[in-house]
Design a protein around this motif. Structure first.
Motif, PDB file in Angstrom:
ATOM      1  N   MET A 164       0.843  -1.198   0.000  1.00  0.00           N
ATOM      2  CA  MET A 164       0.000   0.000   0.000  1.00  0.00           C
ATOM      3  C   MET A 164       0.884   1.256   0.000  1.00  0.00           C
ATOM      4  N   ALA A 165       0.727   2.049  -1.022  1.00  0.00           N
ATOM      5  CA  ALA A 165       1.638   3.192  -1.175  1.00  0.00           C
ATOM      6  C   ALA A 165       1.113   4.400  -0.429  1.00  0.00           C
ATOM      7  N   LEU A 166       0.900   4.232   0.862  1.00  0.00           N
ATOM      8  CA  LEU A 166       0.404   5.383   1.612  1.00  0.00           C
ATOM      9  C   LEU A 166       1.578   6.132   2.236  1.00  0.00           C
ATOM     10  N   GLY A 167       1.306   7.290   2.760  1.00  0.00           N
ATOM     11  CA  GLY A 167       2.359   8.082   3.389  1.00  0.00           C
ATOM     12  C   GLY A 167       2.873   9.092   2.400  1.00  0.00           C
ATOM     13  N   GLY A 168       1.939   9.653   1.654  1.00  0.00           N
ATOM     14  CA  GLY A 168       2.319  10.710   0.731  1.00  0.00           C
ATOM     15  C   GLY A 168       2.814  10.133  -0.571  1.00  0.00           C
ATOM     16  N   SER A 169       3.081  11.021  -1.494  1.00  0.00           N
ATOM     17  CA  SER A 169       3.474  10.571  -2.819  1.00  0.00           C
ATOM     18  C   SER A 169       4.988  10.572  -2.970  1.00  0.00           C
ATOM     19  N   GLY A 170       5.724  10.814  -1.888  1.00  0.00           N
ATOM     20  CA  GLY A 170       7.184  10.872  -1.933  1.00  0.00           C
ATOM     21  C   GLY A 170       7.824   9.656  -2.576  1.00  0.00           C
ATOM     22  N   PRO A 171       7.532   8.441  -2.062  1.00  0.00           N
ATOM     23  CA  PRO A 171       8.176   7.254  -2.625  1.00  0.00           C
ATOM     24  C   PRO A 171       7.994   7.160  -4.128  1.00  0.00           C
ATOM     25  N   ARG A 172       6.769   7.529  -4.592  1.00  0.00           N
ATOM     26  CA  ARG A 172       6.531   7.406  -6.021  1.00  0.00           C
ATOM     27  C   ARG A 172       7.395   8.391  -6.816  1.00  0.00           C
ATOM     28  N   ARG A 173       7.606   9.586  -6.238  1.00  0.00           N
ATOM     29  CA  ARG A 173       8.443  10.567  -6.943  1.00  0.00           C
ATOM     30  C   ARG A 173       9.836   9.998  -7.186  1.00  0.00           C
ATOM     31  N   TYR A 174      10.426   9.411  -6.132  1.00  0.00           N
ATOM     32  CA  TYR A 174      11.767   8.837  -6.273  1.00  0.00           C
ATOM     33  C   TYR A 174      11.742   7.684  -7.265  1.00  0.00           C
ATOM     34  N   ALA A 175      10.703   6.832  -7.150  1.00  0.00           N
ATOM     35  CA  ALA A 175      10.616   5.665  -8.026  1.00  0.00           C
ATOM     36  C   ALA A 175      10.500   6.097  -9.481  1.00  0.00           C
ATOM     37  N   GLU A 176       9.700   7.148  -9.713  1.00  0.00           N
ATOM     38  CA  GLU A 176       9.522   7.629 -11.083  1.00  0.00           C
ATOM     39  C   GLU A 176      10.844   8.118 -11.663  1.00  0.00           C
ATOM     40  N   ALA A 177      11.595   8.844 -10.804  1.00  0.00           N
ATOM     41  CA  ALA A 177      12.875   9.384 -11.267  1.00  0.00           C
ATOM     42  C   ALA A 177      13.817   8.250 -11.662  1.00  0.00           C
ATOM     43  N   VAL A 178      13.912   7.237 -10.794  1.00  0.00           N
ATOM     44  CA  VAL A 178      14.807   6.125 -11.077  1.00  0.00           C
ATOM     45  C   VAL A 178      14.345   5.389 -12.327  1.00  0.00           C
ATOM     46  N   LEU A 179      13.030   5.200 -12.449  1.00  0.00           N
ATOM     47  CA  LEU A 179      12.507   4.463 -13.604  1.00  0.00           C
ATOM     48  C   LEU A 179      12.778   5.213 -14.899  1.00  0.00           C
ATOM     49  N   ASP A 180      12.657   6.542 -14.859  1.00  0.00           N
ATOM     50  CA  ASP A 180      12.933   7.321 -16.061  1.00  0.00           C
ATOM     51  C   ASP A 180      14.381   7.131 -16.507  1.00  0.00           C
ATOM     52  N   ILE A 181      15.315   7.170 -15.533  1.00  0.00           N
ATOM     53  CA  ILE A 181      16.734   6.976 -15.872  1.00  0.00           C
ATOM     54  C   ILE A 181      16.934   5.562 -16.421  1.00  0.00           C
ATOM     55  N   ALA A 182      16.294   4.595 -15.739  1.00  0.00           N
ATOM     56  CA  ALA A 182      16.457   3.193 -16.142  1.00  0.00           C
ATOM     57  C   ALA A 182      15.932   2.981 -17.551  1.00  0.00           C
ATOM     58  N   THR A 183      14.780   3.586 -17.863  1.00  0.00           N
ATOM     59  CA  THR A 183      14.203   3.431 -19.197  1.00  0.00           C
ATOM     60  C   THR A 183      15.130   4.037 -20.238  1.00  0.00           C
ATOM     61  N   ALA A 184      15.662   5.223 -19.908  1.00  0.00           N
ATOM     62  CA  ALA A 184      16.550   5.900 -20.844  1.00  0.00           C
ATOM     63  C   ALA A 184      17.788   5.038 -21.123  1.00  0.00           C
ATOM     64  N   GLU A 185      18.262   4.353 -20.099  1.00  0.00           N
ATOM     65  CA  GLU A 185      19.460   3.518 -20.276  1.00  0.00           C
ATOM     66  C   GLU A 185      19.102   2.125 -20.775  1.00  0.00           C
ATOM     67  N   GLY A 186      17.821   1.843 -20.853  1.00  0.00           N
ATOM     68  CA  GLY A 186      17.374   0.529 -21.321  1.00  0.00           C
ATOM     69  C   GLY A 186      17.758  -0.594 -20.386  1.00  0.00           C
ATOM     70  N   ALA A 187      17.791  -0.294 -19.084  1.00  0.00           N
ATOM     71  CA  ALA A 187      18.239  -1.312 -18.128  1.00  0.00           C
ATOM     72  C   ALA A 187      17.252  -1.468 -16.983  1.00  0.00           C
ATOM     73  N   VAL A 188      15.985  -1.489 -17.339  1.00  0.00           N
ATOM     74  CA  VAL A 188      14.955  -1.552 -16.291  1.00  0.00           C
ATOM     75  C   VAL A 188      15.087  -2.804 -15.415  1.00  0.00           C
ATOM     76  N   PRO A 189      15.235  -3.998 -16.004  1.00  0.00           N
ATOM     77  CA  PRO A 189      15.309  -5.189 -15.138  1.00  0.00           C
ATOM     78  C   PRO A 189      16.477  -5.136 -14.163  1.00  0.00           C
ATOM     79  N   ALA A 190      17.630  -4.643 -14.614  1.00  0.00           N
ATOM     80  CA  ALA A 190      18.794  -4.578 -13.724  1.00  0.00           C
ATOM     81  C   ALA A 190      18.524  -3.637 -12.559  1.00  0.00           C
ATOM     82  N   TYR A 191      17.944  -2.472 -12.858  1.00  0.00           N
ATOM     83  CA  TYR A 191      17.618  -1.506 -11.812  1.00  0.00           C
ATOM     84  C   TYR A 191      16.597  -2.097 -10.843  1.00  0.00           C
ATOM     85  N   HIS A 192      15.635  -2.815 -11.443  1.00  0.00           N
ATOM     86  CA  HIS A 192      14.589  -3.418 -10.621  1.00  0.00           C
ATOM     87  C   HIS A 192      15.197  -4.392  -9.617  1.00  0.00           C
TER      88      HIS A 192
END
Lengths: 511, 175
Positions: free
Chosen positions: B1-29
């Motif tokens: 449950m992603a409660l406790g504000g939207s903070g965690p999602r902000r960080y996750a989105e940032a990391v995912l954007d970098i991972a997508t750009a580098e084409g290395a989503v599974p490794a980051y995951h």
């Protein structure tokens, strides 16, 4: 109702056969936090603003804040039975109240559930509690008077059907009394009344209902109660519910009157709900949209045009001030929203001027168009005369020698103040109001001692009923102050003064 | 449950954007999942203001040796911002975002009786067809439903259980 058991079985069979067993589809969420009537729900991603939410067990709530991951909902009713982790479903509906003739004469809560023990309310019609007010195209100017039966109001601040007239004053100045008198006076006038009690003591409301019943006014009245012990949510929604009940009559081409007693407590209930739902506080900790809270409610009072049924909904909001401060936040807001205000003062009330209306600060911005023409003619100079009298009276307190003209003006003013006094629960018909005010403005009272004016008025009232019912009928027929009407009224007053003498006690002179 | 504000999602989105750009989503995951599995005591130490920041940064650096640089950067950032406690929820949010972008929806199927494999597969394929998404379903048994099933995809619930139908019949009769 005579229902046999077989009938019930038949109905049930038909219902079971016709039962539509489609699976229910809804958005669901989970309660993560509950307290103070506010529930925070995780999920409900498809929830709409103000949507009715089902907490199960017959408990409902309204979506109040839609946030990124959660929804804050205000719970209608008992929130203590909701538990953390409980399931919440969307309903696709907006809060509604039952409306229609079945509500007339009833006492109900915010959701239209009966509180008077007179059984279920049998009506199939419902209306949304919070709707957008009719637009300009559907409206027309206020053109029919709403007679309050109170001389000072019908003469100085006349109210038209469809108007919003604020009743404002400190506690114990007779605000509710004016509203109740107005409701009582609507008997037989074809005006359905709705009295909305917000945050009041249950005992006061019980007394008001008893008074209305005693005067036969419950026959055309619905009382909506959200008492002091009810949830703030219910208090917040009560005026909208009352308004929806009134709108039903308005849109059916009838006339309705809605009294909101009082909007100060309504604003406080909304402040409580808003703060608990973590909306940011503004001035006096009220949320930023507290103006819209009242403006959207009072905009729903309207005079509909002929194409839209010609109905009307008049609003009489009440505001309680602290120490006559009409510039405080909520009073100033509601003054600016309404079409005028009736301003009541403690000092006047204590001086025995009842209704304690300050004639200088009270106005009706649109009611003049609706006033009976004869009344506006007779009261033409009343407001000015009273204003001048007040100024002179303040000046004359210093007790210096006054010239004759000033003395005459003081004398006239004192009598005008006297005739505008009126006991509670004794509304007058419009023709009597016209005659009595005419006696004052035309100088018939100048030789009557001040403390005999009340007696004079009562005797004249009886005299009109017994000796000259024709005069009243003539005024009602003409509705204008024509020379014939004036002649008839003057003739009657001359006759009355010949037969009734009112002298100073012990023959002491003026004033 | 992603409660406790939207903070965690902000960080996750940032990391995912970098991972997508580098084409290395599974490794980051995988790297984030490993971080999400850190012992609570380690996470607490990294957020402990009693330990000098320098030492905590060194410890974080050592703990993330061999991980992609942006993930190491994320940990250093969280340590500096005293947000290390969010790491578990950032991982959850990252998983959710990855699934969302891949068109995967989580479904919960509750039935009155245990379903066999064939019935499960049929149900999942019907659900994917209806939602247009790949369904990752979990199955549960609740005898209280009496019959039928409750299907929940995301926030959307379709209640086709016998209990719900009897309940709505009850309400209709009571009216």
């Amino acid at each position: 109702m005579a229902t046999t058991s077989s009938e019930i079985t038949e109905i049930i069979k038909a219902q079971i056969r016709g039962f539509d067993g489609r699976p229910e589809a809804a958005d669901v969420g989970t309660v993560v936090e509950i307290g103070d009537g506010i529930a925070r729900i995780y999920g409900l991603s498809g929830c709409m603003a103000s949507e009715l939410l089902d907490f199960g067990n017959g408990i409902f709530g309204l979506a109040f804040n839609l946030e990124e991951d959660t929804v804050s909902a205000i719970v209608l009713g008992d929130y203590t039975r909701i538990t953390e982790g409980g399931e919440v479903r969307t309903t696709g509906r907006i809060a509604e109240v039952p409306v229609g003739d079945a509500l007339v004469g009833r006492v109900v809560d915010t959701l239209g559930r009966p509180l008077d023990g007179k059984g279920a309310i049998e009506t199939a019609e419902t209306r949304r509690i919070d709707v957008v007010a009719p637009g300009v195209i559907k409206r027309k100017n206020v053109d029919t008077p709403l007679q309050t039966g109170i001389k000072v109001i019908d003469s100085i601040t006349p109210i038209g059907r469809g108007q919003r007239e604020l009743i404002i004053g400190d506690r114990q100045t007779g605000k509710t009394a004016i509203a109740i008198d107005t409701i009582i006076n609507q008997k037989g006038q074809g005006v359905y009344c709705i009295y909305v009690a917000i945050g009041q003591k249950e005992s006061s409301v019980a007394k008001i209902v008893a008074t209305l019943e005693e005067h036969g006014a419950m026959e055309h009245t619905t009382v909506v109660i959200a008492g002091a012990s009810d949830a703030a949510t219910m208090q917040y929604l009560a005026p909208y519910a009352g308004c929806a009940i009134g709108e039903h009559f308005r849109d059916a081409g009838k006339d309705a009157l809605c009294v909101y007693d009082d909007l100060t407590k309504h604003a406080q209930a909304y402040r409580q709900v808003s703060l608990l739902a973590r909306r940011p506080p503004g001035r006096e900790a009220y949320p930023g949209d507290v103006f819209y809270l009242h403006s959207r409610l009072l905009e729903r009072a309207a005079r509909m045009n002929d194409e839209n049924g010609n109905g009307s909904l008049t609003a009489l909001p009440i505001i309680e001030t602290q120490a006559n401060d009409i510039a405080a936040y909520i009073p100033a807001n509601v003054i600016s929203i309404t079409d005028g205000q009736i301003y009541l003062e403690t000092d006047l009330f204590n001086a025995g001027v009842r209704p304690a209306m300050n004639t200088g600060l009270s106005v009706s911005r649109v009611g003049g168009d609706a006033q009976v023409k004869a009344m506006s003619k007779v009261t033409g100079s009343l407001k000015l005369d009273l204003g001048q009298y007040r100024e002179l009276a303040a000046f004359a307190q210093f007790g210096s020698d006054l010239d004759k003209a000033t003395l005459a003006q003081l004398r006239r003013g004192e009598r005008l103040v006297e005739i505008l006094k009126q006991p509670q629960y004794q509304p007058l018909t419009v023709e009597k109001e016209i005659v009595i005010i005419f006696t004052g403005t035309a100088g018939y009272l100048d030789d009557v001692p001040k403390d005999k004016v009340g007696q004079f008025e009562r005797d004249l009232d009886r005299f009109m009923d017994t000796q000259h019912p024709d005069v009243g009928r003539l005024i009602l027929k003409e509705r204008k102050w024509t020379p014939e009407v004036e002649k008839a009224v003057r003739a009657m007053l001359d006759e009355f003064k010949r037969t009734n003498r009112y002298t100073e006690p012990h023959g002491v002179g003026a004033p | 449950m992603a409660l406790g504000g939207s903070g965690p999602r902000r960080y996750a989105e940032a990391v995912l954007d970098i991972a997508t750009a580098e084409g290395a989503v599974p490794a980051y995951h995988a790297a984030l999942e490993q971080l999400g599995g850190l012992a609570p005591s380690t996470v607490r130490m990294l957020g402990d203001p009693g330990v000098p920041l320098e030492r905590r940064l060194q410890a974080a650096d050592a703990a993330t040796k061999g991980q992609p640089d942006p993930v190491r950067g994320l940990v250093a950032l969280l340590v500096r911002r005293h947000r290390m406690a969010l790491i578990g929820r950032i991982t959850d949010a990252f998983t959710q975002l990855v699934e969302q972008r891949a068109g995967i929806a989580r479904a919960r199927v509750t039935t009155a009786v245990e379903l066999d494999g064939a019935a499960r597969d049929a149900l999942v394929s019907r659900l994917s067809h209806a939602t247009g998404k790949t369904i990752r379903a979990t199955f549960a048994v609740d005898p209280d439903l009496l019959g039928g099933a409750r299907l929940q995809v995301g926030d959307h619930l379709v209640d086709a259980s016998l209990r719900a139908r009897l309940h709505s019949l009850l309400q209709q009769l009571a009216r």
